[in-house]
Write an enzyme that holds these catalytic residues in place. Structure first.
Site, PDB file in Angstrom:
ATOM      1  CB  THR A   1      -0.918   0.024   1.245  1.00  0.00           C
ATOM      2  OG1 THR A   1      -1.906  -1.009   1.120  1.00  0.00           O
ATOM      3  CG2 THR A   1      -1.659   1.331   1.452  1.00  0.00           C
TER       4      THR A   1
ATOM      5  CG  ASP B   1      -8.530  -5.461   2.826  1.00  0.00           C
ATOM      6  OD1 ASP B   1      -7.781  -6.236   3.451  1.00  0.00           O
ATOM      7  OD2 ASP B   1      -8.143  -4.370   2.385  1.00  0.00           O
TER       8      ASP B   1
END
Ligand code: GLY
Length: 568
Positions: free
Chosen positions: A378, A420
């Site tokens: 990320t 997620d």
């Protein structure tokens, strides 16, 4: 309640001075991001008269070219904007589950989670949001044209850039892990003839895609040849994304969550990120504590933060999800009264085992089996401009290089954000995070995130812009940087560089980076009953703060990963 309460202990944040060697200083604007190319792109746009939002769009596209592990057009993210005129907004361009996704899509016939299915290949991919999110930001808050702000990224893709050591290393790792993903290995690993540090890396296919977006905007990505190729490549690896899913994708403008910590205003990302609520809830739990007699990273300090973190992550597991699908008790979770109640059983001399910390008394979650841990990716960047507008943005493909599916002929990777979601409520995802019904898979739903782009304000003016990558560790990373600044009076660069530790309730252990916990302190914590686990450095915080001496901005790239800052 055994902990020492105090009247609010006010640290003077005039202490936010540059460290001995601040990363960068600029009177007119600063960009701090993972790659030099991205910083250059942002400064080029600021110098051309653009504002922080224009520059952020340029940085984001430049990261899609120069940081393929996480920068993206095939993923999603969150942009937190504080305009100098007082407007603040959070732009949510999180990926969405495809229209034909199902709650049990990652389970086998016996109801067990199939390892890896939500992480690698087509089913792992959520409908990408980045292109639409950047366009929305530019339309509403930018001042320059898309044609202009995309120029630097297209130039970098066409002309290429010298591959830095760590990127060559990542490409080598990808070559081993992405067997069977031929287009990915062709583009990033030269079909096994690996790139060396310093080699020139040109991306003509990606340049072509970026030009289509530059010319046609959302239409150039969400329909036409790019969309068709995306659907085809996704399907080839078992995915479910349809052309309709792409056409239907919508970014959302949301109201940032806000809190107050020892007189500083905290502005952060609302759901579908868990980041802002968990961050503010942890700051609320910390606020009654005195820090003047606690040594930084002493056993007492680490114990306090670990106990706070456990309570917030327990709540995260049940009460946070896509707000369009689940009724979040947001007001309660953000209230100081709730934080006080949450810490009622805190004892500074003993450990509260995670198994006896329930998410708002949900006792069904007492025993949870935990899977292994992988490395996170990320990327976060921060931008400020000469007018005082600020952007804090975190964007991701989820894991490094996402699902490993590259769109054939168009040169960009697709995310693996479906991981997620809670593949099976009550069981952990690949970050070891527990989720429940609130975050179960549903068509069109956004998966819960930990990304925490944050802005700290004082008297209505931007003081600090920060955020981090690192999956589940993002929220505690941002918490520790804010606490380092406010509670320990550290200069920004020191607060960013300082080693960190992390507790996420389950697994019941304190993870810590290099040099975060001394041997003596580790012994004390272990005597109290904490399990400790040393790990590699994590969390590349790229932050900016107002400089109180010269009135401009100080940028603090994180020293532990190769990040960069540029000012003008
Ligand atoms: N994919 C990491 C996050 O959104 O938290």
């Amino acid at each position: 309640m055994k902990f020492i309460q105090s009247v609010i202990f006010v640290m003077v944040l005039a202490n936010i001075l540059p460290a001995a060697q601040p990363g960068v200083y600029g009177n007119n604007g600063v960009v701090v991001a993972h790659t030099q190319q991205a910083c250059d792109a942002g400064i080029e746009i600021l110098q051309a008269g653009g504002n922080a939002v224009d520059a952020a769009v340029a940085v984001s596209y430049a990261l899609a070219v120069s940081h393929p592990q996480a920068g993206n057009i095939g993923g999603g993210g969150f942009m937190l904007i504080q305009m100098a005129d007082g407007q603040s907004v959070a732009i949510d361009f999180r990926e969405m589950a495809p229209g034909n996704a199902t709650r049990d899509m990652f389970l086998d016939d016996s109801g067990k989670v199939v390892p890896g299915k939500s992480v690698k290949g087509g089913l792992a991919v959520g409908v990408p949001g980045t292109v639409a999110g950047l366009q929305l930001a530019l339309d509403k808050y930018g001042s320059l044209s898309r044609q202009k702000v995309m120029k630097p990224a297209i130039r970098i893709a066409q002309r290429g850039f010298e591959i830095p050591y760590h990127l060559a290393y990542s490409f080598g790792w990808l070559n081993q892990s992405a067997a069977g993903f031929d287009e990915t290995r062709r583009i990033f690993c030269r079909n096994g003839e690996l790139y060396m540090p310093g080699d020139l890396f040109k991306q003509p296919d990606l340049a072509k895609t970026l030009k289509l977006i530059q010319k046609h905007g959302n239409v150039g990505f969400y329909s036409g040849e790019v969309a068709e190729a995306l659907v085809k490549s996704n399907l080839k690896y078992g995915g479910k994304i349809s052309l309709k899913d792409l056409e239907n994708y919508k970014p959302v403008i949301r109201k940032p969550v806000t809190g107050n910590y020892r007189g500083f205003e905290i502005l952060s990302m609302p759901p579908p990120s868990s980041g802002g609520i968990a961050l503010i809830s942890m700051l609320n739990m910390l606020e009654p504590m005195r820090f003047d007699s606690i040594g930084w990273h002493s056993a007492q300090h680490i114990q306090l933060l670990a106990e706070v973190e456990k309570r917030a992550y327990a709540d995260r597991s049940v009460w946070l999800a896509d707000p369009d699908y689940f009724d979040i008790p947001q007001e309660k979770l953000l209230s100081k009264a709730y934080a006080y109640y949450r810490m009622a059983d805190y004892d500074s001399l003993t450990i509260t085992p995670s198994d006896s910390i329930y998410p708002l008394n949900d006792k069904d979650l007492a025993k949870i089996q935990v899977l292994g841990h992988e490395s996170e990716e990320t990327t976060h960047f921060s931008v400020v401009d000469r007018w005082g507008n600020a952007v804090s943005m975190t964007t991701t493909l989820n894991w490094s290089f996402g699902s490993y599916v590259t769109v054939e002929g168009f040169g960009f990777l697709l995310n693996n954000e479906m991981d997620d979601f809670s593949s099976k409520p009550g069981e952990p995802n690949s970050f070891g995070l527990i989720g429940n019904d609130a975050n179960a898979i549903e068509p069109g739903k956004r998966m819960l995130s930990s990304m925490t782009p944050t802005i700290v304000m004082k008297d209505g003016k931007v003081l600090v812009v920060l955020g981090a990558p690192g999956g589940s560790t993002i929220i505690t990373t941002v918490l520790q940087v804010i606490s380092n600044l406010v509670d320990f009076g550290m200069p920004l660069q020191d607060a960013v560089n300082a080693p960190r530790f992390h507790h996420q309730w389950q697994p019941d252990m304190i993870q810590f980076g290099p040099r975060a916990i001394s041997k003596d302190t580790a012994n004390l914590l272990q005597q109290m009953g904490y399990q400790l686990s040393e790990r590699s450095a994590y969390g590349e915080v790229n932050a900016i703060s107002r400089d109180r001496v010269f009135g401009g901005w100080v940028g603090a790239p994180d020293y532990r990963i190769t990040s960069h800052g540029k000012a003008y």
